[in-house]
Motif scaffolding. Structure first.
Motif, PDB file in Angstrom:
ATOM      1  N   LEU A 106      45.709 -63.179  15.699  1.00  0.00           N
ATOM      2  CA  LEU A 106      46.412 -63.809  16.814  1.00  0.00           C
ATOM      3  C   LEU A 106      47.779 -64.365  16.419  1.00  0.00           C
ATOM      4  CD1 LEU A 106      43.426 -65.556  18.612  1.00  0.00           C
ATOM      5  CD2 LEU A 106      44.688 -63.541  19.381  1.00  0.00           C
ATOM      6  N   GLU A 107      47.939 -64.755  15.158  1.00  0.00           N
ATOM      7  CA  GLU A 107      49.235 -65.275  14.717  1.00  0.00           C
ATOM      8  C   GLU A 107      50.172 -64.159  14.258  1.00  0.00           C
ATOM      9  OE1 GLU A 107      48.600 -68.493  11.932  1.00  0.00           O
ATOM     10  OE2 GLU A 107      47.966 -69.841  13.543  1.00  0.00           O
ATOM     11  N   SER A 108      49.653 -62.941  14.100  1.00  0.00           N
ATOM     12  CA  SER A 108      50.475 -61.814  13.658  1.00  0.00           C
ATOM     13  C   SER A 108      51.551 -61.495  14.680  1.00  0.00           C
ATOM     14  CB  SER A 108      49.592 -60.579  13.448  1.00  0.00           C
ATOM     15  OG  SER A 108      50.406 -59.434  13.267  1.00  0.00           O
ATOM     16  N   THR A 109      52.777 -61.320  14.197  1.00  0.00           N
ATOM     17  CA  THR A 109      53.857 -60.908  15.097  1.00  0.00           C
ATOM     18  C   THR A 109      53.980 -59.383  15.114  1.00  0.00           C
ATOM     19  OG1 THR A 109      55.436 -61.223  13.305  1.00  0.00           O
ATOM     20  CG2 THR A 109      55.169 -63.052  14.862  1.00  0.00           C
ATOM     21  N   ALA A 110      53.263 -58.703  14.227  1.00  0.00           N
ATOM     22  CA  ALA A 110      53.318 -57.236  14.159  1.00  0.00           C
ATOM     23  C   ALA A 110      52.437 -56.584  15.226  1.00  0.00           C
ATOM     24  CB  ALA A 110      52.882 -56.763  12.774  1.00  0.00           C
ATOM     25  N   VAL A 111      51.434 -57.312  15.706  1.00  0.00           N
ATOM     26  CA  VAL A 111      50.500 -56.773  16.698  1.00  0.00           C
ATOM     27  C   VAL A 111      50.723 -57.489  18.030  1.00  0.00           C
ATOM     28  CG1 VAL A 111      48.070 -56.387  17.272  1.00  0.00           C
ATOM     29  CG2 VAL A 111      48.785 -56.349  14.876  1.00  0.00           C
ATOM     30  N   LEU A 112      51.008 -56.716  19.076  1.00  0.00           N
ATOM     31  CA  LEU A 112      51.184 -57.290  20.409  1.00  0.00           C
ATOM     32  C   LEU A 112      49.814 -57.550  21.029  1.00  0.00           C
ATOM     33  CD1 LEU A 112      53.002 -57.991  22.881  1.00  0.00           C
ATOM     34  CD2 LEU A 112      52.826 -55.575  23.533  1.00  0.00           C
ATOM     35  N   LYS A 113      49.621 -58.742  21.608  1.00  0.00           N
ATOM     36  CA  LYS A 113      48.377 -59.072  22.314  1.00  0.00           C
ATOM     37  C   LYS A 113      48.704 -59.158  23.804  1.00  0.00           C
ATOM     38  CE  LYS A 113      48.740 -61.363  18.968  1.00  0.00           C
ATOM     39  NZ  LYS A 113      49.531 -61.153  17.739  1.00  0.00           N
ATOM     40  N   VAL A 114      47.922 -58.427  24.637  1.00  0.00           N
ATOM     41  CA  VAL A 114      48.177 -58.409  26.076  1.00  0.00           C
ATOM     42  C   VAL A 114      46.929 -58.847  26.838  1.00  0.00           C
ATOM     43  CG1 VAL A 114      49.933 -56.596  25.903  1.00  0.00           C
ATOM     44  CG2 VAL A 114      47.560 -55.954  26.351  1.00  0.00           C
ATOM     45  N   GLY A 115      47.147 -59.548  27.936  1.00  0.00           N
ATOM     46  CA  GLY A 115      46.031 -59.992  28.766  1.00  0.00           C
ATOM     47  C   GLY A 115      46.553 -60.603  30.050  1.00  0.00           C
ATOM     48  N   PHE A 116      45.637 -61.131  30.840  1.00  0.00           N
ATOM     49  CA  PHE A 116      45.982 -61.723  32.135  1.00  0.00           C
ATOM     50  C   PHE A 116      45.760 -63.234  32.105  1.00  0.00           C
ATOM     51  CE2 PHE A 116      45.312 -57.334  33.200  1.00  0.00           C
ATOM     52  CZ  PHE A 116      46.295 -57.094  34.154  1.00  0.00           C
ATOM     53  N   GLY A 117      46.744 -63.993  32.593  1.00  0.00           N
ATOM     54  CA  GLY A 117      46.607 -65.448  32.700  1.00  0.00           C
ATOM     55  C   GLY A 117      46.317 -66.105  31.370  1.00  0.00           C
ATOM     56  N   LEU A 118      47.162 -65.864  30.382  1.00  0.00           N
ATOM     57  CA  LEU A 118      46.873 -66.288  29.005  1.00  0.00           C
ATOM     58  C   LEU A 118      47.350 -67.684  28.629  1.00  0.00           C
ATOM     59  CD1 LEU A 118      47.621 -62.936  27.139  1.00  0.00           C
ATOM     60  CD2 LEU A 118      45.390 -63.906  27.709  1.00  0.00           C
ATOM     61  N   SER A 119      48.063 -68.374  29.505  1.00  0.00           N
ATOM     62  CA  SER A 119      48.617 -69.673  29.090  1.00  0.00           C
ATOM     63  C   SER A 119      47.533 -70.669  28.701  1.00  0.00           C
ATOM     64  CB  SER A 119      49.550 -70.255  30.153  1.00  0.00           C
ATOM     65  OG  SER A 119      48.841 -70.542  31.325  1.00  0.00           O
ATOM     66  N   ASP A 120      46.439 -70.752  29.470  1.00  0.00           N
ATOM     67  CA  ASP A 120      45.334 -71.656  29.116  1.00  0.00           C
ATOM     68  C   ASP A 120      44.649 -71.212  27.827  1.00  0.00           C
ATOM     69  OD1 ASP A 120      45.487 -73.633  30.968  1.00  0.00           O
ATOM     70  OD2 ASP A 120      43.783 -72.968  32.181  1.00  0.00           O
TER      71      ASP A 120
ATOM     72  N   ARG B 142      44.308 -73.579  24.577  1.00  0.00           N
ATOM     73  CA  ARG B 142      42.988 -73.953  24.063  1.00  0.00           C
ATOM     74  C   ARG B 142      42.786 -73.496  22.620  1.00  0.00           C
ATOM     75  NH1 ARG B 142      39.161 -72.886  29.368  1.00  0.00           N
ATOM     76  NH2 ARG B 142      39.895 -74.682  30.533  1.00  0.00           N
ATOM     77  N   LEU B 143      43.299 -72.324  22.280  1.00  0.00           N
ATOM     78  CA  LEU B 143      43.190 -71.841  20.898  1.00  0.00           C
ATOM     79  C   LEU B 143      43.958 -72.759  19.950  1.00  0.00           C
ATOM     80  CD1 LEU B 143      43.508 -68.021  21.511  1.00  0.00           C
ATOM     81  CD2 LEU B 143      41.581 -69.141  20.363  1.00  0.00           C
ATOM     82  N   ARG B 144      45.120 -73.230  20.393  1.00  0.00           N
ATOM     83  CA  ARG B 144      45.916 -74.145  19.578  1.00  0.00           C
ATOM     84  C   ARG B 144      45.181 -75.475  19.410  1.00  0.00           C
ATOM     85  NH1 ARG B 144      50.344 -74.889  22.657  1.00  0.00           N
ATOM     86  NH2 ARG B 144      51.239 -72.950  21.915  1.00  0.00           N
ATOM     87  N   ALA B 145      44.685 -76.010  20.525  1.00  0.00           N
ATOM     88  CA  ALA B 145      44.025 -77.318  20.490  1.00  0.00           C
ATOM     89  C   ALA B 145      42.718 -77.296  19.696  1.00  0.00           C
ATOM     90  CB  ALA B 145      43.761 -77.801  21.914  1.00  0.00           C
ATOM     91  N   LYS B 146      41.911 -76.260  19.879  1.00  0.00           N
ATOM     92  CA  LYS B 146      40.588 -76.236  19.247  1.00  0.00           C
ATOM     93  C   LYS B 146      40.606 -75.693  17.818  1.00  0.00           C
ATOM     94  CE  LYS B 146      35.775 -74.949  20.018  1.00  0.00           C
ATOM     95  NZ  LYS B 146      34.801 -74.581  21.031  1.00  0.00           N
ATOM     96  N   LEU B 147      41.419 -74.650  17.578  1.00  0.00           N
ATOM     97  CA  LEU B 147      41.358 -73.967  16.280  1.00  0.00           C
ATOM     98  C   LEU B 147      42.657 -74.009  15.492  1.00  0.00           C
ATOM     99  CD1 LEU B 147      39.395 -70.811  17.511  1.00  0.00           C
ATOM    100  CD2 LEU B 147      38.460 -72.833  16.361  1.00  0.00           C
ATOM    101  N   GLY B 148      43.693 -74.617  16.061  1.00  0.00           N
ATOM    102  CA  GLY B 148      44.975 -74.681  15.366  1.00  0.00           C
ATOM    103  C   GLY B 148      45.646 -73.323  15.229  1.00  0.00           C
ATOM    104  N   ILE B 149      45.325 -72.399  16.129  1.00  0.00           N
ATOM    105  CA  ILE B 149      45.913 -71.057  16.084  1.00  0.00           C
ATOM    106  C   ILE B 149      47.177 -71.034  16.941  1.00  0.00           C
ATOM    107  CG2 ILE B 149      45.589 -68.639  16.757  1.00  0.00           C
ATOM    108  CD1 ILE B 149      42.609 -68.977  16.041  1.00  0.00           C
ATOM    109  N   GLU B 150      48.278 -70.658  16.319  1.00  0.00           N
ATOM    110  CA  GLU B 150      49.562 -70.527  17.011  1.00  0.00           C
ATOM    111  C   GLU B 150      49.764 -69.049  17.319  1.00  0.00           C
ATOM    112  OE1 GLU B 150      51.470 -72.957  18.051  1.00  0.00           O
ATOM    113  OE2 GLU B 150      50.420 -74.579  17.025  1.00  0.00           O
ATOM    114  N   THR B 151      49.352 -68.619  18.497  1.00  0.00           N
ATOM    115  CA  THR B 151      49.418 -67.194  18.830  1.00  0.00           C
ATOM    116  C   THR B 151      50.864 -66.702  18.833  1.00  0.00           C
ATOM    117  OG1 THR B 151      49.360 -67.779  21.156  1.00  0.00           O
ATOM    118  CG2 THR B 151      47.292 -67.109  20.175  1.00  0.00           C
ATOM    119  N   GLY B 152      51.047 -65.491  18.326  1.00  0.00           N
ATOM    120  CA  GLY B 152      52.368 -64.883  18.275  1.00  0.00           C
ATOM    121  C   GLY B 152      52.351 -63.521  18.937  1.00  0.00           C
TER     122      GLY B 152
END
Length: 194
Positions: A90-104, A108-118
């Motif tokens: 999820l933090e990789s900038t080399a792989v694009l992640k796509v989905g619908f309504g991803l702001s929440d 939540r990933l940042r708050a619960k797991l400290g993951i900074e999605t890129g």
């Protein structure tokens, strides 16, 4: 397309159960990491146990779904090998992640797991064609594939924190990520043809 027109469409055939992997062991995590990091684009979504009381805070996400063109990987939060893989992917900038309504999901990933999605693309806004409202997966499936995506309210509001998910939950969750990737691929193909 109007909602009543969407109802008349043939059903969308989702991902097969045989193409879904639930990441439980270190071996599962290693296999998922290899497949996910090799992809250029992944379908992405999360599920959280619903809250029903006013003021009740969500403890989610409880499940993170990532999909390649061939397979969906489900990560139940709490399983240790899963978090390291999720963080890397999820933090990789080399792989694009796509989905619908991803702001929440991202918050939540940042708050619960400290993951900074890129490198995340929210299709809800990217696919809008001069429309004011965001676009959901159901409408996108109707627009791009001429099919009806079944979204059961009963499954949506199930307990995603359960240690053992039902087959319906597994398929619903896997479809959410996989269909986002399929729509992204179709959208890019259509753009290239224009």
């Amino acid at each position: 397309m109007l909602p009543e027109q969407e109802e008349l469409l043939p059903p969308y055939d989702g991902i097969k159960l045989t193409d879904v992997r639930i990441v439980k062991s270190d071996k599962d995590a290693a296999e998922a990491m290899t497949a996910l990091m090799a992809a250029d684009v992944l379908g992405f979504d999360t599920e959280s146990k619903p809250t029903f009381l006013k003021g009740e805070l969500s403890t989610g996400p409880h499940l993170v779904q990532l999909a390649t063109d061939d397979c969906a990987y489900l990560f139940q939060i709490g399983a240790m090998p899963a978090v390291a893989v999720l963080k890397a992917v999820l933090e990789s900038t080399a792989v694009l992640k796509v989905g619908f309504g991803l702001s929440d999901d991202v918050k939540r990933l940042r708050a619960k797991l400290g993951i900074e999605t890129g490198n995340v693309l929210d299709l809800s806004t990217a696919l809008r064609k001069n429309e004011r409202n965001t676009l959901g997966a159901k409408t996108a499936v109707a627009r791009f594939f001429g099919k009806k995506l079944q979204k059961s309210k009963k499954i949506t509001t199930t307990n995603w924190a359960l240690p053992r998910l039902s087959e319906k939950q597994i398929l619903y969750a896997a479809d959410d990520a996989h269909v986002a990737l399929k729509i992204y691929r179709r959208w890019r193909l259509d753009q290239a043809a224009e």
